[in-house]
Design a protein around this motif. Sequence first.
Motif, PDB file in Angstrom:
ATOM      1  N   PHE A  79      59.936 -22.627  36.015  1.00 10.01           N
ATOM      2  CA  PHE A  79      60.787 -23.397  37.017  1.00 10.01           C
ATOM      3  C   PHE A  79      61.961 -22.691  37.199  1.00 10.01           C
ATOM      4  CE2 PHE A  79      58.176 -27.279  35.895  1.00 10.01           C
ATOM      5  CZ  PHE A  79      58.044 -27.746  37.144  1.00 10.01           C
ATOM      6  N   LEU A 113      55.966 -34.186  24.045  1.00  9.71           N
ATOM      7  CA  LEU A 113      54.960 -33.364  24.854  1.00  9.71           C
ATOM      8  C   LEU A 113      54.018 -32.771  23.958  1.00  9.71           C
ATOM      9  CD1 LEU A 113      54.359 -33.174  27.763  1.00  9.71           C
ATOM     10  CD2 LEU A 113      55.746 -31.319  28.098  1.00  9.71           C
ATOM     11  N   TYR A 135      55.763 -24.921  42.492  1.00  9.49           N
ATOM     12  CA  TYR A 135      55.521 -24.260  41.022  1.00  9.49           C
ATOM     13  C   TYR A 135      54.276 -24.222  40.783  1.00  9.49           C
ATOM     14  CZ  TYR A 135      55.065 -25.168  36.048  1.00  9.49           C
ATOM     15  OH  TYR A 135      54.753 -25.405  34.859  1.00  9.49           O
ATOM     16  N   LEU A 136      53.431 -25.024  41.301  1.00  7.36           N
ATOM     17  CA  LEU A 136      52.232 -24.755  40.878  1.00  7.36           C
ATOM     18  C   LEU A 136      51.305 -23.722  41.497  1.00  7.36           C
ATOM     19  CD1 LEU A 136      51.180 -28.626  40.671  1.00  7.36           C
ATOM     20  CD2 LEU A 136      50.993 -27.172  38.634  1.00  7.36           C
ATOM     21  N   PHE A 151      57.429 -37.562  36.491  1.00  4.19           N
ATOM     22  CA  PHE A 151      57.453 -36.097  36.859  1.00  4.19           C
ATOM     23  C   PHE A 151      55.827 -35.410  36.281  1.00  4.19           C
ATOM     24  CE2 PHE A 151      58.287 -31.754  35.494  1.00  4.19           C
ATOM     25  CZ  PHE A 151      58.367 -31.115  36.878  1.00  4.19           C
ATOM     26  N   SER A 160      60.376 -32.157  24.990  1.00  2.00           N
ATOM     27  CA  SER A 160      59.774 -31.325  24.408  1.00  2.00           C
ATOM     28  C   SER A 160      58.722 -31.643  23.272  1.00  2.00           C
ATOM     29  CB  SER A 160      60.471 -30.023  24.039  1.00  2.00           C
ATOM     30  OG  SER A 160      59.842 -28.847  24.067  1.00  2.00           O
ATOM     31  N   PHE A 167      63.575 -27.701  37.985  1.00  2.00           N
ATOM     32  CA  PHE A 167      63.573 -28.834  37.505  1.00  2.00           C
ATOM     33  C   PHE A 167      64.982 -29.455  37.428  1.00  2.00           C
ATOM     34  CE2 PHE A 167      63.978 -32.219  34.342  1.00  2.00           C
ATOM     35  CZ  PHE A 167      62.900 -32.754  34.516  1.00  2.00           C
ATOM     36  N   ILE A 211      60.435 -24.928  31.680  1.00  2.00           N
ATOM     37  CA  ILE A 211      61.504 -25.369  31.989  1.00  2.00           C
ATOM     38  C   ILE A 211      62.750 -25.114  31.183  1.00  2.00           C
ATOM     39  CG2 ILE A 211      62.835 -27.722  32.674  1.00  2.00           C
ATOM     40  CD1 ILE A 211      60.155 -28.996  32.932  1.00  2.00           C
ATOM     41  N   ILE A 251      57.177 -29.421  43.252  1.00  2.00           N
ATOM     42  CA  ILE A 251      56.044 -29.158  42.191  1.00  2.00           C
ATOM     43  C   ILE A 251      54.896 -28.341  42.836  1.00  2.00           C
ATOM     44  CG2 ILE A 251      54.452 -30.529  40.985  1.00  2.00           C
ATOM     45  CD1 ILE A 251      56.456 -32.772  40.819  1.00  2.00           C
ATOM     46  N   ILE A 271      49.341 -33.294  41.738  1.00  2.00           N
ATOM     47  CA  ILE A 271      49.274 -32.053  42.685  1.00  2.00           C
ATOM     48  C   ILE A 271      48.821 -30.689  42.083  1.00  2.00           C
ATOM     49  CG2 ILE A 271      51.379 -30.737  43.825  1.00  2.00           C
ATOM     50  CD1 ILE A 271      52.992 -33.046  43.666  1.00  2.00           C
ATOM     51  N   TRP A 324      64.394 -25.581  27.300  1.00  2.00           N
ATOM     52  CA  TRP A 324      64.079 -27.097  27.366  1.00  2.00           C
ATOM     53  C   TRP A 324      62.909 -27.566  27.057  1.00  2.00           C
ATOM     54  CZ3 TRP A 324      63.362 -31.379  30.928  1.00  2.00           C
ATOM     55  CH2 TRP A 324      63.954 -32.554  30.517  1.00  2.00           C
ATOM     56  N   VAL A 325      61.968 -27.337  27.981  1.00  2.00           N
ATOM     57  CA  VAL A 325      60.537 -27.653  27.626  1.00  2.00           C
ATOM     58  C   VAL A 325      59.831 -26.148  27.860  1.00  2.00           C
ATOM     59  CG1 VAL A 325      58.488 -28.989  28.137  1.00  2.00           C
ATOM     60  CG2 VAL A 325      60.585 -29.945  28.688  1.00  2.00           C
ATOM     61  N   THR A 326      59.525 -25.418  26.844  1.00  5.79           N
ATOM     62  CA  THR A 326      58.994 -24.415  26.788  1.00  5.79           C
ATOM     63  C   THR A 326      57.492 -24.302  27.427  1.00  5.79           C
ATOM     64  OG1 THR A 326      58.673 -24.389  24.511  1.00  5.79           O
ATOM     65  CG2 THR A 326      60.097 -22.782  25.342  1.00  5.79           C
ATOM     66  N   ARG A 327      56.708 -25.358  27.165  1.00  2.00           N
ATOM     67  CA  ARG A 327      55.323 -25.721  27.472  1.00  2.00           C
ATOM     68  C   ARG A 327      55.161 -25.551  28.825  1.00  2.00           C
ATOM     69  NH1 ARG A 327      50.951 -27.400  25.055  1.00  2.00           N
ATOM     70  NH2 ARG A 327      52.047 -27.607  23.019  1.00  2.00           N
ATOM     71  N   LEU A 328      56.140 -26.058  29.821  1.00  2.00           N
ATOM     72  CA  LEU A 328      55.954 -26.174  31.236  1.00  2.00           C
ATOM     73  C   LEU A 328      56.988 -25.068  31.691  1.00  2.00           C
ATOM     74  CD1 LEU A 328      56.427 -29.920  31.764  1.00  2.00           C
ATOM     75  CD2 LEU A 328      54.234 -28.530  31.727  1.00  2.00           C
TER      76      LEU A 328
END
Lengths: 493, 484
Positions: free
Chosen positions: A191, B473, A183-184, B392, B470, A131, A72, A180, B399, A66-70
Amino acid sequence: MSPLTYIIGWPFFAAILLLLVPRNFRPVLRAVAILATFISAVLALKMFLQFHTGALGYQFEQQIPWVTRLGISYHVGVDGINVGLILMGAIVAFASACVSWEIKERDKEFYILLLVMTGGILGAFASLDLFFFYFFHELALVPTFIMIGVWGRGEQKNYATFQITLYLSIGALIALIGLIALYLQAGANTFDIPELAKHIREHPLATGAQNFIFPLLLFGFGILVSLWPFHTWAPLGYASAPTATAMLHAGVLKKFGLYGLIRIALPLLPQAAQHWTPILAWLCLGNLVYCGWVAMRQKDFNRLIGYSSVAHMGFVFLGIATLNVIGVTGAVLVMIAHGFLAALTFGLSGYLYQQTGTLQIDRLGGLLRRLPFIGGALMMAAFAGCGLPGFANFAGEITVFFGAWKVFPVVTVLACWGALIIGAVYMLRAIRALLHGPLPDQWAGVADAHFWRKVPFILLLACLLLFGCFPRLLTDKIVPSVKENAVVILLNR
Amino acid sequence: MNLLLLNHELLVLALALGLLLVDLWLPLPAKRKLGYVAAIGVGLILLYSLFCVKLPSGQPVQYAFGQMYALDPLALFFKRFFLLAALIVLLMSVEFADRITAGISEFYALILIALLGMLFASSANDFALLFVSMELITVTFYVLTSFQRARVTSLEAGVKYLIIGALSTAFTVFGIALVYGISHTLNFGQLSSVAAQFGGNPIFLFGLVFVLVGLGFKIVAFPFQIWAPDVYQGAPTPVTAFLAIGSKAAGFALLLRVLFIAVPNITAHWSNLLIIISGFSILYGNLCAIPQRNLKRLLGYSSIAHAGYMLLGVAALSADGRSAVLYYLSGYLFTVLAAFTVICLVLRQADGEDLSGLAGLHRRAPLLAAALTLAMASLAGIPPLAGFFGKFLLLKAVIAQAPLQPGYYCLAFTALAGVVISLYYYFGVVRAIYWADDPTDLSPILISKPIRISIYACLAGMLYLGLFPSCMLDLATQAVKLLR
């Protein structure tokens, strides 16, 4: 495509479909909602039957980035822990769509919200991505507030809406900060729950970080599950909610927090879990004994079952606090059993409210004469709530006690005496006051449910009895998954 | 010198001047339609920017006017952002035109000139251009705010904005003078190489703080927020919308440039200052919004809170935080413009912007009711809308820094408290739409085709950014790459 995607997708699809149906086609609106939840329930049942019992790892998986950068991704899958929960959730959703005939105005919006809530709940339990786990839960939570605010009942409706919104949003956001931070801290840039678990098994988190994140998750999720002393939203909220919302929230959505503790907090933060669970064990006494005590004093039947549902959460917390296979298995079993039970009791009390317009215990009486089916079902639900053998609750509660005896003997003794006896007292007293004794004249006209309205109640009772008589249907699936998931902490118990 | 780098600005300027010229030959009734001409012009410039303007891959930053003006991915991101905002604001202005008694063409032209200022602001690489572009925006808004000369509230808003705006300008220019006096340069690039050695110089630091005061005024952050509720309430609705999104985003573009291009070494020590400003903005905006009954005023307070949320990303002092700011701004663009478009169409009486005016809206115009509801939900940060993913990202950025500095945890919890508080008044708006007791006015609302399209576009934007984050971002991350 995984069947899970269909199970989650049908309610959402039906919700969009309903947007296009004109609002005066009322039977169509209802039919679409019932059909969609029915399909989800059938698919969930099929998946439950096809589930490969005893196999390790996740089944019916599907993953879409979905959001590869993060890191997710939409990742769904089931193991023994959530397969039963999804089945329970889908059946309760079907039952709650069935009982929604009581909604007379703005029913289009009601069914749309109900379907979104259903999809969100099932999505939250099926997600293997932190997520989406949170995302789906939020998606289910917001309709809850709106439904209570709009279709709720009673004089304190607005106050109840305000209170439940405030409590649950705070709980969810605290948990979000915890997730979060987790995760960090893991630093794996993902995620994905299985991947996180693998990464953390190889590189455990520092104890300091764990001890900081675990309470965030414990109390964040705890507020969502009405952990004592954060339970005050629940009884009033359920008493003011429309029947279907109370069934879905008390039965299913509330279990999200417990599921989060079992799925995320225990396996990923094992050291902190050991540190914090003794505190949790004592807090759960607050649920079991204190809330049970309060339930005895209630004059409104809905509040009584609201408190009783808060009290029952104590069993699950106790099971989780044991950190051993038996206790956690029992906790999952209670979650499933209580889901059916809470849906059943709230559904029945909703029916009573429809017929009489009040749930004040001292104003009712002798209703069993007029309502043989509803009264009988209510009696069985009360027995199940007292923990009578034969109902699924008994199997779960006794397993929790077996698990807890070794670890927290004092708490277990207090919980056994307190919870079971107090539970029996308030349930049986309520049953006597509602169903037996002389029938006041004003209730001479109430009518029992006809066949179609009996369906959801029969279904829920059947599930309670089925899993009560054959708990192995669930435990055989749960045990290997609990062992596999929580392998880190369970070694030294 | 490379004049062609300024093609966005030149085209907008030509459009604005052309509009004023054409106005001379147009009969009065046709003047209202000039807004569509302006909107089409801006739309074409936006398309041109999207498809024809590309930065050469080997050379990400191009300079003009002796490095005063920079065209880099960040500038391009903001230029497209402002063009889109202006496009929707212009469409809204056409709907609003019947409430402006005279000088409608000038109204459109002034919006374009404010847009011009924003385009320059997004490229400012020098304190002189920073000041000029800020003034261009602010002075234009003085006029726009008080454009409804017959309305006392509009005039009052204009005067308030003028006084506080002039004060903040004085701070800015004083600050720039101090910075120049110490460092002998106005250019951000040169400043960044010498700023480190002035880190202990109180006069230099005072200068920078004074510049921050001016920027804080533009982004409506605490404690420079005092003008916002009055001006938001009094200004004509399209102006309020442009103020809420355009002026604020320009402030953020300049803030990012000053903090992370001009003086990154000094900014690194300012985490506490930024945390405090951000936290107080969130609390002040949200708490003060609770008792509001006037919708525009409510959005004014909410704008303060949102400045605070976006400052979370700035305060995080990380690339993730900065890209989160850009992401949040993009979501905010669609959300706020959807909300103000609805206000512009529904609450027509000058002083009837009370929440009760929304009663029965779902029967009068279901589309507008849905648009306002989704906008409120997105502002509150409810999935699956843009606001949720934006918040988010911001929370995540904050954080992530927390292990280094526990103050960030306090900030995260403050933001959390703000979100919970904000649920109350946003749902108050939704309740006013759907569940008011006695809707007095049930006449259907006519929605013209262009405005319908712009509402659909805003809704699509909110949902797209929430469901498929995506792409945006990636864009945001690209845009902040050059910031340090």
